[in-house]
Design a protein around this motif. Structure first.
Motif, PDB file in Angstrom:
ATOM      1  N   VAL A 193       7.023 -46.751-100.289  1.00  0.00           N
ATOM      2  CA  VAL A 193       6.477 -45.551-100.266  1.00  0.00           C
ATOM      3  C   VAL A 193       5.432 -45.562-101.279  1.00  0.00           C
ATOM      4  O   VAL A 193       4.136 -44.604-100.788  1.00  0.00           O
ATOM      5  N   ILE A 194       5.321 -46.034-102.320  1.00  0.00           N
ATOM      6  CA  ILE A 194       4.127 -45.913-103.133  1.00  0.00           C
ATOM      7  C   ILE A 194       2.986 -46.674-102.520  1.00  0.00           C
ATOM      8  O   ILE A 194       1.823 -45.997-102.741  1.00  0.00           O
ATOM      9  N   GLU A 195       3.136 -47.562-102.057  1.00  0.00           N
ATOM     10  CA  GLU A 195       1.881 -48.333-101.248  1.00  0.00           C
ATOM     11  C   GLU A 195       1.311 -47.528-100.269  1.00  0.00           C
ATOM     12  O   GLU A 195      -0.180 -47.518 -99.907  1.00  0.00           O
ATOM     13  N   THR A 196       2.246 -46.642 -99.354  1.00  0.00           N
ATOM     14  CA  THR A 196       1.701 -45.788 -98.575  1.00  0.00           C
ATOM     15  C   THR A 196       1.253 -44.448 -98.658  1.00  0.00           C
ATOM     16  O   THR A 196       1.036 -43.591 -97.950  1.00  0.00           O
ATOM     17  N   THR A 197       1.429 -44.161 -99.971  1.00  0.00           N
ATOM     18  CA  THR A 197       1.114 -42.639-100.536  1.00  0.00           C
ATOM     19  C   THR A 197      -0.317 -42.641-100.865  1.00  0.00           C
ATOM     20  O   THR A 197      -0.914 -43.633-101.473  1.00  0.00           O
ATOM     21  N   PRO A 198      -0.784 -41.616-100.303  1.00  0.00           N
ATOM     22  CA  PRO A 198      -2.429 -41.282-100.781  1.00  0.00           C
ATOM     23  C   PRO A 198      -2.507 -41.341-102.209  1.00  0.00           C
ATOM     24  O   PRO A 198      -1.788 -40.864-102.755  1.00  0.00           O
ATOM     25  N   SER A 199      -3.718 -41.979-102.488  1.00  0.00           N
ATOM     26  CA  SER A 199      -4.007 -42.068-104.170  1.00  0.00           C
ATOM     27  C   SER A 199      -3.842 -40.955-104.740  1.00  0.00           C
ATOM     28  O   SER A 199      -3.312 -40.880-106.102  1.00  0.00           O
ATOM     29  N   HIS A 200      -4.330 -39.753-104.257  1.00  0.00           N
ATOM     30  CA  HIS A 200      -4.464 -38.599-105.109  1.00  0.00           C
ATOM     31  C   HIS A 200      -3.036 -38.071-105.242  1.00  0.00           C
ATOM     32  O   HIS A 200      -2.857 -37.028-106.142  1.00  0.00           O
ATOM     33  N   LEU A 201      -1.966 -38.392-104.780  1.00  0.00           N
ATOM     34  CA  LEU A 201      -0.503 -38.204-104.592  1.00  0.00           C
ATOM     35  C   LEU A 201       0.173 -38.813-105.516  1.00  0.00           C
ATOM     36  O   LEU A 201       1.398 -38.509-105.789  1.00  0.00           O
ATOM     37  N   LYS A 202      -0.171 -40.116-105.522  1.00  0.00           N
ATOM     38  CA  LYS A 202       0.830 -41.194-106.352  1.00  0.00           C
ATOM     39  C   LYS A 202       1.206 -40.371-107.588  1.00  0.00           C
ATOM     40  O   LYS A 202       2.474 -40.924-107.962  1.00  0.00           O
TER      41      LYS A 202
END
Length: 287
Positions: free
Chosen positions: A195-204
């Protein structure tokens, strides 16, 4: 395989058949004093709601949702207070069947763009469309509410007939509180690392490993999928019948909400400074 949409695009909350668990034997923590952030809510009613429910009934139901939300927040030591800003009837919102949140928001923006623009300027102001599935056989009963905090961080939809816990459940999603971890895993079909890997960077920054719901002594916390729900967010400081209703490592949504309140305070301060600055920049009026 399902996409991460199931993570960001939360389809409902609690089934209308759910009932609240008895607060007996619910042990709550002593809350620290903190400035309370008010979160006004505007409800837009579809034509079906107007046709299916009298003004007295629908206003009473909405107020009961808000009262329940404030009880949950108070029990969980979250310094936030929900208030009713206004109820707006929009006959153009014909929603006899379940629609995607993108479609509903587009319809609302088309018919009332100024209201949406004004509300989204204020980070603490929530707004939602209320529809009615009372006469529709096409809408599954579990589709009570919907959010997409990736795209609409202040917007939700609800079914008028659903449980009074549903409003706070959906607002919890807008604060990045997640379902219980079993439900979350089943919906995303991913590990937390994936999930973390596929989350857009600005939303992590918003996704927290501890922000999941929980079940204690057979009852669920507000973000859980359970037959009976306690009026609390998950927290290891809360217990029911001697069983903790959370875990520091993966089930502390009360902490997530408190962090979100601080985030709102910071954004409101910036908003206030911007309004003052803009006002001071205006030339004086001469007569």
């Amino acid at each position: 395989m399902r996409t991460l949409l199931s993570f960001f695009f939360s389809l409902i909350c609690l089934m209308s058949a759910q009932v609240a668990a008895s607060p007996e034997n619910l042990i709550l923590p002593k809350c620290q004093q903190e400035e309370v952030v008010e979160t006004p809510i505007t409800f837009f009613l579809s034509k079906e709601v107007k046709d299916d429910y009298s003004p007295y009934v629908r206003e009473g139901m909405i107020q009961s949702w808000i009262n329940r939300a404030n009880q949950i927040l108070k029990n969980s030591c979250v310094p936030m207070h929900r208030t009713l800003h206004q109820i707006v009837e929009v006959d153009e919102l014909n929603l006899p069947e379940f629609e995607s949140i993108n479609v509903v928001h587009s319809m609302l923006e088309y018919y009332d763009p100024e209201s949406i623009k004004e509300m989204t300027r204020k980070p603490n102001h929530y707004y939602g469309v209320i529809f009615s599935s009372k006469r529709s056989e096409a809408l599954p009963p579990e589709h009570c509410g919907m959010t997409n905090n990736r795209v609409f961080p202040q917007f939700f939809t609800l079914d008028m007939a659903c449980d009074k816990d549903t409003l706070e459940h959906e607002l919890g999603h807008l604060a990045w509180a997640q379902h219980d971890i079993d439900t979350f895993s089943a919906q995303t079909e991913m590990t937390l690392d994936e999930v973390i890997e596929t989350t857009p960077s600005h939303l992590k920054q918003f996704f927290k490993f501890y922000a999941f719901g929980y079940q204690c002594a057979g009852k669920g916390t507000i973000m859980s999928y359970a037959d009976e729900v306690l009026p609390v967010y998950s927290s290891p400081e809360i217990s029911y019948r001697g069983i903790p209703c959370g875990n520091k490592k993966f089930a502390n949504n009360a902490l997530r909400l408190r962090e979100y309140v601080r985030h709102l305070r910071a954004r409101l301060a910036v908003h206030s400074e911007s309004v003052i600055s803009h006002s001071e920049e205006k030339p004086p009026v001469t007569q």
